[in-house]
Write a protein that holds these residues in place. Structure first.
Motif, PDB file in Angstrom:
ATOM      1  N   MET A   1      25.301  45.231   0.428  1.00 45.14           N
ATOM      2  CA  MET A   1      26.209  46.219  -0.120  1.00 45.14           C
ATOM      3  C   MET A   1      27.134  46.785   0.971  1.00 45.14           C
ATOM      4  O   MET A   1      28.329  46.919   0.758  1.00 45.14           O
ATOM      5  CB  MET A   1      25.389  47.330  -0.791  1.00 45.14           C
ATOM      6  N   ILE A   2      26.537  47.128   2.118  1.00 45.83           N
ATOM      7  CA  ILE A   2      27.326  47.698   3.217  1.00 45.83           C
ATOM      8  C   ILE A   2      28.369  46.686   3.701  1.00 45.83           C
ATOM      9  O   ILE A   2      29.513  47.047   3.957  1.00 45.83           O
ATOM     10  CB  ILE A   2      26.416  48.140   4.392  1.00 45.83           C
ATOM     11  N   ARG A   3      27.988  45.428   3.801  1.00 45.38           N
ATOM     12  CA  ARG A   3      28.937  44.406   4.268  1.00 45.38           C
ATOM     13  C   ARG A   3      30.120  44.277   3.314  1.00 45.38           C
ATOM     14  O   ARG A   3      31.253  44.113   3.746  1.00 45.38           O
ATOM     15  CB  ARG A   3      28.224  43.048   4.452  1.00 45.38           C
ATOM     16  N   ILE A   4      29.856  44.374   2.019  1.00 41.73           N
ATOM     17  CA  ILE A   4      30.948  44.308   1.035  1.00 41.73           C
ATOM     18  C   ILE A   4      31.883  45.502   1.217  1.00 41.73           C
ATOM     19  O   ILE A   4      33.110  45.351   1.220  1.00 41.73           O
ATOM     20  CB  ILE A   4      30.382  44.251  -0.407  1.00 41.73           C
ATOM     21  N   LEU A   5      31.313  46.698   1.376  1.00 45.37           N
ATOM     22  CA  LEU A   5      32.134  47.896   1.611  1.00 45.37           C
ATOM     23  C   LEU A   5      32.935  47.753   2.905  1.00 45.37           C
ATOM     24  O   LEU A   5      34.125  48.076   2.942  1.00 45.37           O
ATOM     25  CB  LEU A   5      31.265  49.149   1.662  1.00 45.37           C
ATOM     26  N   ASP A   6      32.267  47.285   3.961  1.00 46.16           N
ATOM     27  CA  ASP A   6      32.964  47.062   5.245  1.00 46.16           C
ATOM     28  C   ASP A   6      34.171  46.156   5.049  1.00 46.16           C
ATOM     29  O   ASP A   6      35.278  46.451   5.506  1.00 46.16           O
ATOM     30  CB  ASP A   6      32.026  46.400   6.265  1.00 46.16           C
ATOM     31  N   PHE A   7      33.948  45.029   4.374  1.00 45.32           N
ATOM     32  CA  PHE A   7      35.014  44.044   4.173  1.00 45.32           C
ATOM     33  C   PHE A   7      36.168  44.648   3.385  1.00 45.32           C
ATOM     34  O   PHE A   7      37.337  44.521   3.766  1.00 45.32           O
ATOM     35  CB  PHE A   7      34.459  42.799   3.470  1.00 45.32           C
ATOM     36  N   LEU A   8      35.846  45.313   2.273  1.00 43.56           N
ATOM     37  CA  LEU A   8      36.901  45.883   1.431  1.00 43.56           C
ATOM     38  C   LEU A   8      37.673  46.992   2.142  1.00 43.56           C
ATOM     39  O   LEU A   8      38.904  47.029   2.099  1.00 43.56           O
ATOM     40  CB  LEU A   8      36.300  46.397   0.118  1.00 43.56           C
ATOM     41  N   PHE A   9      36.959  47.895   2.804  1.00 40.11           N
ATOM     42  CA  PHE A   9      37.633  48.980   3.531  1.00 40.11           C
ATOM     43  C   PHE A   9      38.496  48.433   4.665  1.00 40.11           C
ATOM     44  O   PHE A   9      39.598  48.910   4.903  1.00 40.11           O
ATOM     45  CB  PHE A   9      36.631  49.991   4.084  1.00 40.11           C
ATOM     46  N   ALA A  10      37.984  47.436   5.375  1.00 40.61           N
ATOM     47  CA  ALA A  10      38.751  46.849   6.479  1.00 40.61           C
ATOM     48  C   ALA A  10      39.991  46.135   5.946  1.00 40.61           C
ATOM     49  O   ALA A  10      41.092  46.286   6.495  1.00 40.61           O
ATOM     50  CB  ALA A  10      37.880  45.884   7.281  1.00 40.61           C
ATOM     51  N   LEU A  11      39.831  45.372   4.890  1.00 39.23           N
ATOM     52  CA  LEU A  11      40.963  44.640   4.309  1.00 39.23           C
ATOM     53  C   LEU A  11      42.045  45.602   3.824  1.00 39.23           C
ATOM     54  O   LEU A  11      43.218  45.481   4.211  1.00 39.23           O
ATOM     55  CB  LEU A  11      40.484  43.757   3.152  1.00 39.23           C
ATOM     56  N   PHE A  12      41.657  46.559   2.999  1.00 37.06           N
ATOM     57  CA  PHE A  12      42.647  47.497   2.476  1.00 37.06           C
ATOM     58  C   PHE A  12      43.173  48.424   3.572  1.00 37.06           C
ATOM     59  O   PHE A  12      44.350  48.788   3.565  1.00 37.06           O
ATOM     60  CB  PHE A  12      42.082  48.289   1.294  1.00 37.06           C
ATOM     61  N   GLY A  13      42.323  48.783   4.520  1.00 39.68           N
ATOM     62  CA  GLY A  13      42.768  49.601   5.643  1.00 39.68           C
ATOM     63  C   GLY A  13      43.845  48.897   6.451  1.00 39.68           C
ATOM     64  O   GLY A  13      44.866  49.499   6.810  1.00 39.68           O
ATOM     65  N   LEU A  14      43.629  47.634   6.741  1.00 39.08           N
ATOM     66  CA  LEU A  14      44.633  46.867   7.500  1.00 39.08           C
ATOM     67  C   LEU A  14      45.917  46.691   6.699  1.00 39.08           C
ATOM     68  O   LEU A  14      47.017  46.817   7.245  1.00 39.08           O
ATOM     69  CB  LEU A  14      44.065  45.506   7.914  1.00 39.08           C
ATOM     70  N   LEU A  15      45.798  46.401   5.407  1.00 48.00           N
ATOM     71  CA  LEU A  15      46.989  46.212   4.582  1.00 48.00           C
ATOM     72  C   LEU A  15      47.813  47.493   4.469  1.00 48.00           C
ATOM     73  O   LEU A  15      49.026  47.480   4.673  1.00 48.00           O
ATOM     74  CB  LEU A  15      46.598  45.719   3.179  1.00 48.00           C
ATOM     75  N   PHE A  16      47.164  48.600   4.159  1.00 53.28           N
ATOM     76  CA  PHE A  16      47.886  49.856   3.968  1.00 53.28           C
ATOM     77  C   PHE A  16      48.369  50.454   5.281  1.00 53.28           C
ATOM     78  O   PHE A  16      49.402  51.108   5.327  1.00 53.28           O
ATOM     79  CB  PHE A  16      47.021  50.869   3.212  1.00 53.28           C
ATOM     80  N   ALA A  17      47.637  50.217   6.362  1.00 57.34           N
ATOM     81  CA  ALA A  17      48.015  50.796   7.657  1.00 57.34           C
ATOM     82  C   ALA A  17      48.964  49.903   8.452  1.00 57.34           C
ATOM     83  O   ALA A  17      49.413  50.296   9.527  1.00 57.34           O
ATOM     84  CB  ALA A  17      46.752  51.079   8.478  1.00 57.34           C
ATOM     85  N   MET A  18      49.284  48.725   7.938  1.00 57.99           N
ATOM     86  CA  MET A  18      50.098  47.773   8.709  1.00 57.99           C
ATOM     87  C   MET A  18      51.401  48.373   9.250  1.00 57.99           C
ATOM     88  O   MET A  18      51.688  48.222  10.433  1.00 57.99           O
ATOM     89  CB  MET A  18      50.368  46.512   7.894  1.00 57.99           C
ATOM     90  N   PRO A  19      52.204  49.074   8.453  1.00 57.07           N
ATOM     91  CA  PRO A  19      53.435  49.650   9.020  1.00 57.07           C
ATOM     92  C   PRO A  19      53.133  50.633  10.160  1.00 57.07           C
ATOM     93  O   PRO A  19      53.826  50.657  11.178  1.00 57.07           O
ATOM     94  CB  PRO A  19      54.085  50.372   7.838  1.00 57.07           C
ATOM     95  N   PHE A  20      52.091  51.416   9.989  1.00 57.40           N
ATOM     96  CA  PHE A  20      51.682  52.382  11.003  1.00 57.40           C
ATOM     97  C   PHE A  20      51.162  51.661  12.257  1.00 57.40           C
ATOM     98  O   PHE A  20      51.466  52.058  13.381  1.00 57.40           O
ATOM     99  CB  PHE A  20      50.611  53.300  10.408  1.00 57.40           C
ATOM    100  N   LEU A  21      50.394  50.598  12.062  1.00 54.55           N
ATOM    101  CA  LEU A  21      49.887  49.815  13.185  1.00 54.55           C
ATOM    102  C   LEU A  21      51.041  49.197  13.976  1.00 54.55           C
ATOM    103  O   LEU A  21      51.012  49.173  15.206  1.00 54.55           O
ATOM    104  CB  LEU A  21      48.938  48.717  12.693  1.00 54.55           C
ATOM    105  N   VAL A  22      52.045  48.704  13.266  1.00 56.71           N
ATOM    106  CA  VAL A  22      53.221  48.127  13.931  1.00 56.71           C
ATOM    107  C   VAL A  22      53.940  49.202  14.748  1.00 56.71           C
ATOM    108  O   VAL A  22      54.339  48.963  15.895  1.00 56.71           O
ATOM    109  CB  VAL A  22      54.168  47.461  12.900  1.00 56.71           C
ATOM    110  N   LEU A  23      54.080  50.400  14.181  1.00 58.24           N
ATOM    111  CA  LEU A  23      54.718  51.507  14.903  1.00 58.24           C
ATOM    112  C   LEU A  23      53.935  51.858  16.176  1.00 58.24           C
ATOM    113  O   LEU A  23      54.520  52.012  17.252  1.00 58.24           O
ATOM    114  CB  LEU A  23      54.838  52.733  13.992  1.00 58.24           C
ATOM    115  N   LEU A  24      52.617  51.976  16.060  1.00 60.25           N
ATOM    116  CA  LEU A  24      51.782  52.273  17.233  1.00 60.25           C
ATOM    117  C   LEU A  24      51.893  51.157  18.269  1.00 60.25           C
ATOM    118  O   LEU A  24      51.923  51.424  19.477  1.00 60.25           O
ATOM    119  CB  LEU A  24      50.324  52.474  16.821  1.00 60.25           C
ATOM    120  N   TYR A  25      51.966  49.929  17.803  1.00 61.83           N
ATOM    121  CA  TYR A  25      52.120  48.781  18.705  1.00 61.83           C
ATOM    122  C   TYR A  25      53.432  48.889  19.489  1.00 61.83           C
ATOM    123  O   TYR A  25      53.459  48.699  20.703  1.00 61.83           O
ATOM    124  CB  TYR A  25      52.078  47.481  17.895  1.00 61.83           C
TER     125      TYR A  25
END
Length: 182
Positions: A1-25
């Protein structure tokens, strides 16, 4: 269960934060010229993996645990990243790949022999390392290996869905100061 949550949170976190990550980069490019920091760390079953973070210290800083580095090596932008814990965001990639969990013991360096020994004795390496956990929200870092290993074990023994979300919320809301630098 935890691994599924990890995967989903990481996937959506990376997708939604991508513009912000690019700015920080991009800001990081101006700050250090090399905004991504990659370092080999001790993973599950003591297998090495490459941890990815935003760089917070000067490029020529020695590769040591944060508590052994000098505060003079932290850049102004790096100080902001550390304070806000935004330097940790690229680790969502490590979570997505299955090398890390959102919640678990922070991965140490292979040259931290005292920490590795203390964690070995408490079977900490049986699980994936994490971005945050009980030690991080209580400001226990790698400068106190025995206490860190003991707290990691306590977290693992009591880890459930409620605590999983509790540590994430505590981290996002600013509890704990991150890795200390002398």
């Amino acid at each position: 269960m935890i691994r599924i949550l990890d995967f989903l949170f990481a996937l959506f976190g990376l997708l939604f934060a991508m513009p912000f990550l690019v700015l920080l980069y991009i800001i990081g490019l101006f700050d250090t010229g090399s905004p991504i920091f990659m370092q080999e760390r001790v993973g599950r079953n003591k297998k090495p993996f490459t941890l990815v973070k935003f760089r917070t210290m000067k490029v020529d800083t020695a590769s040591v645990a944060s508590h052994l580095a000098s505060t003079s090596s932290i850049t102004p932008f790096g100080g902001f990243l550390r304070k806000t814990k935004l330097d940790e965001l690229p680790q969502l990639w490590n979570v997505l790949k299955g090398e890390m969990s959102l919640v678990g013991p922070r991965p140490g360096l292979f040259n931290q022999e005292e920490l590795t020994k203390a964690r070995d004795e408490k079977r900490i390496y049986d699980v994936r390392p994490g971005i945050t956990g009980l030690s991080q929200v209580n400001e226990i870092d790698m400068s106190t290996p025995e206490l860190l290993a003991k707290t990691d074990r306590q977290m693992l023994d009591n880890l459930n869905l409620a605590n999983y979300f509790k540590y994430i919320v505590m981290t996002v809301s600013g509890k704990g100061s991150g890795d200390r630098v002398k």
